[in-house]
Design a protein around this motif. Structure first.
Motif, PDB file in Angstrom:
ATOM      1  N   HIS A  83       2.987 -28.131 -44.924  1.00  0.00           N
ATOM      2  CA  HIS A  83       3.242 -28.172 -46.373  1.00  0.00           C
ATOM      3  C   HIS A  83       3.316 -29.590 -46.926  1.00  0.00           C
ATOM      4  N   ASP A  84       3.603 -30.583 -46.071  1.00  0.00           N
ATOM      5  CA  ASP A  84       3.659 -31.965 -46.584  1.00  0.00           C
ATOM      6  C   ASP A  84       2.385 -32.760 -46.269  1.00  0.00           C
ATOM      7  N   GLY A  85       1.338 -32.060 -45.831  1.00  0.00           N
ATOM      8  CA  GLY A  85       0.060 -32.726 -45.622  1.00  0.00           C
ATOM      9  C   GLY A  85      -0.148 -33.268 -44.217  1.00  0.00           C
ATOM     10  N   THR A  86       0.834 -33.078 -43.350  1.00  0.00           N
ATOM     11  CA  THR A  86       0.674 -33.545 -41.971  1.00  0.00           C
ATOM     12  C   THR A  86      -0.387 -32.697 -41.259  1.00  0.00           C
ATOM     13  N   VAL A  87      -1.328 -33.364 -40.613  1.00  0.00           N
ATOM     14  CA  VAL A  87      -2.355 -32.631 -39.853  1.00  0.00           C
ATOM     15  C   VAL A  87      -1.761 -32.234 -38.500  1.00  0.00           C
ATOM     16  N   GLU A  88      -1.718 -30.930 -38.249  1.00  0.00           N
ATOM     17  CA  GLU A  88      -1.090 -30.431 -37.019  1.00  0.00           C
ATOM     18  C   GLU A  88      -2.117 -30.053 -35.960  1.00  0.00           C
ATOM     19  N   ALA A  89      -3.339 -29.818 -36.369  1.00  0.00           N
ATOM     20  CA  ALA A  89      -4.400 -29.519 -35.395  1.00  0.00           C
ATOM     21  C   ALA A  89      -5.743 -29.780 -36.063  1.00  0.00           C
ATOM     22  N   GLY A  90      -6.752 -29.959 -35.220  1.00  0.00           N
ATOM     23  CA  GLY A  90      -8.090 -30.247 -35.733  1.00  0.00           C
ATOM     24  C   GLY A  90      -8.333 -31.741 -35.727  1.00  0.00           C
ATOM     25  N   SER A  91      -9.613 -32.117 -35.695  1.00  0.00           N
ATOM     26  CA  SER A  91      -9.926 -33.539 -35.572  1.00  0.00           C
ATOM     27  C   SER A  91     -10.555 -34.115 -36.838  1.00  0.00           C
ATOM     28  N   VAL A  92     -10.553 -33.338 -37.941  1.00  0.00           N
ATOM     29  CA  VAL A  92     -11.132 -33.861 -39.183  1.00  0.00           C
ATOM     30  C   VAL A  92     -10.016 -34.124 -40.194  1.00  0.00           C
ATOM     31  N   ARG A  93     -10.337 -34.982 -41.161  1.00  0.00           N
ATOM     32  CA  ARG A  93      -9.426 -35.227 -42.273  1.00  0.00           C
ATOM     33  C   ARG A  93      -9.491 -34.009 -43.201  1.00  0.00           C
ATOM     34  N   PRO A  94      -8.324 -33.444 -43.607  1.00  0.00           N
ATOM     35  CA  PRO A  94      -8.396 -32.266 -44.470  1.00  0.00           C
ATOM     36  C   PRO A  94      -9.010 -32.607 -45.825  1.00  0.00           C
ATOM     37  N   SER A  95      -9.553 -31.594 -46.484  1.00  0.00           N
ATOM     38  CA  SER A  95     -10.107 -31.773 -47.820  1.00  0.00           C
ATOM     39  C   SER A  95      -9.130 -32.535 -48.705  1.00  0.00           C
ATOM     40  N   SER A  96      -9.689 -33.388 -49.582  1.00  0.00           N
ATOM     41  CA  SER A  96      -8.830 -34.134 -50.517  1.00  0.00           C
ATOM     42  C   SER A  96      -8.133 -33.195 -51.492  1.00  0.00           C
ATOM     43  N   GLU A  97      -8.577 -31.933 -51.542  1.00  0.00           N
ATOM     44  CA  GLU A  97      -7.942 -30.940 -52.416  1.00  0.00           C
ATOM     45  C   GLU A  97      -6.837 -30.158 -51.695  1.00  0.00           C
ATOM     46  N   TRP A  98      -6.336 -30.665 -50.573  1.00  0.00           N
ATOM     47  CA  TRP A  98      -5.349 -29.888 -49.807  1.00  0.00           C
ATOM     48  C   TRP A  98      -4.114 -29.564 -50.629  1.00  0.00           C
ATOM     49  N   LYS A  99      -3.753 -30.452 -51.569  1.00  0.00           N
ATOM     50  CA  LYS A  99      -2.553 -30.199 -52.385  1.00  0.00           C
ATOM     51  C   LYS A  99      -2.728 -28.973 -53.279  1.00  0.00           C
ATOM     52  N   LEU A 100      -3.947 -28.781 -53.763  1.00  0.00           N
ATOM     53  CA  LEU A 100      -4.242 -27.601 -54.588  1.00  0.00           C
ATOM     54  C   LEU A 100      -3.951 -26.327 -53.782  1.00  0.00           C
ATOM     55  N   HIS A 101      -4.368 -26.319 -52.539  1.00  0.00           N
ATOM     56  CA  HIS A 101      -4.134 -25.165 -51.668  1.00  0.00           C
ATOM     57  C   HIS A 101      -2.645 -25.040 -51.340  1.00  0.00           C
ATOM     58  N   GLN A 102      -2.027 -26.151 -51.010  1.00  0.00           N
ATOM     59  CA  GLN A 102      -0.598 -26.124 -50.632  1.00  0.00           C
ATOM     60  C   GLN A 102       0.258 -25.605 -51.785  1.00  0.00           C
ATOM     61  N   ARG A 103      -0.029 -26.085 -53.009  1.00  0.00           N
ATOM     62  CA  ARG A 103       0.774 -25.642 -54.169  1.00  0.00           C
ATOM     63  C   ARG A 103       0.507 -24.165 -54.464  1.00  0.00           C
ATOM     64  N   ALA A 104      -0.727 -23.722 -54.240  1.00  0.00           N
ATOM     65  CA  ALA A 104      -1.051 -22.306 -54.472  1.00  0.00           C
ATOM     66  C   ALA A 104      -0.261 -21.415 -53.512  1.00  0.00           C
ATOM     67  N   TYR A 105      -0.216 -21.792 -52.230  1.00  0.00           N
ATOM     68  CA  TYR A 105       0.552 -20.994 -51.260  1.00  0.00           C
ATOM     69  C   TYR A 105       2.046 -21.019 -51.597  1.00  0.00           C
TER      70      TYR A 105
END
Ligand SMILES: [Zn+2]
Length: 210
Positions: A65-87
């Motif tokens: 929820h705070d943008g920390t990458v917990e798995a995967g080797s790519v940088r998350p989409s720059s729109e991750w906050k849009l998804h986080q706020r929606a959830y």
């Protein structure tokens, strides 16, 4: 850290939707991003700059929820906050689809109301919110879109795209498809001279899917 088996399976399902969305012209080039909730405070999301018709599980990241990458080797989409706020705004939601559908964005940008005309529009979309333009990736965009998503399953962000939520990937994608179809139908209706027909409101409460 590699994706779990569950996350990898969800990534494959999201990749199939991404490919279909590109095929239908709901997004061009590397626009748009897709996510699926993984428990209460983390979600799987497409990586930054990915093309939705070229996704593999390696193109996804698990983000807290705070943008920390917990798995995967790519940088998350720059729109991750849009998804986080929606959830955060919608505990009932399992999927967030953000696309750049041309007709929905055009009508919203021109301040033309997107009308729900058919049974499918009414059933899947029901209602939609709107936001002004804010820079992509910004807190303002994420917060204003999430505020609309508290009351609607679809929000159209002017000059940019749409964000659609749902309790399954299948339902969310059908909703996104019908939002764009409603925009196309509204445009055609206007070309035919019609400016006010809409799905009969008295039938909204009893709608169900066959
Ligand atoms: Zn976008």
């Amino acid at each position: 850290m590699a994706l779990t088996h569950e996350a990898s399976g969800l990534a494959q399902e999201l990749a199939a939707v991404g490919a279909d969305a590109v095929r239908r012209g709901l997004v061009l080039a590397s626009g748009g991003n897709l996510s699926a909730r993984l428990g209460e405070d983390r979600f799987l999301i497409t990586g930054s700059g990915t093309w939705l018709d070229r996704l593999t599980p390696e193109d996804f990241a698990v983000v807290s929820h705070d943008g920390t990458v917990e798995a995967g080797s790519v940088r998350p989409s720059s729109e991750w906050k849009l998804h986080q706020r929606a959830y955060a705004a919608r505990p009932d939601v399992t999927t967030v689809i953000h696309l750049h559908p041309q007709h929905a964005v055009l009508l919203a940008t021109l301040d033309v109301e997107i009308r729900l005309l058919t049974l499918d529009h009414a059933f899947y979309v029901r209602s939609m919110g709107l936001t002004p333009f804010y820079p992509n990736g910004s807190d303002e965009l994420a917060d204003t879109a999430a505020a609309e998503l508290a009351h609607h399953d679809c929000v159209v962000m002017r000059h940019h795209g749409c964000t659609v939520v749902g309790d399954s990937l299948e339902m969310t994608y059908r909703r996104a498809l019908n939002l764009e179809d409603a925009a196309k139908a509204t445009l055609i209706a206007r070309q035919l001279g019609d400016t006010d027909t809409r799905f009969p409101e008295e039938h909204l409460p009893s709608l169900h899917h066959a």
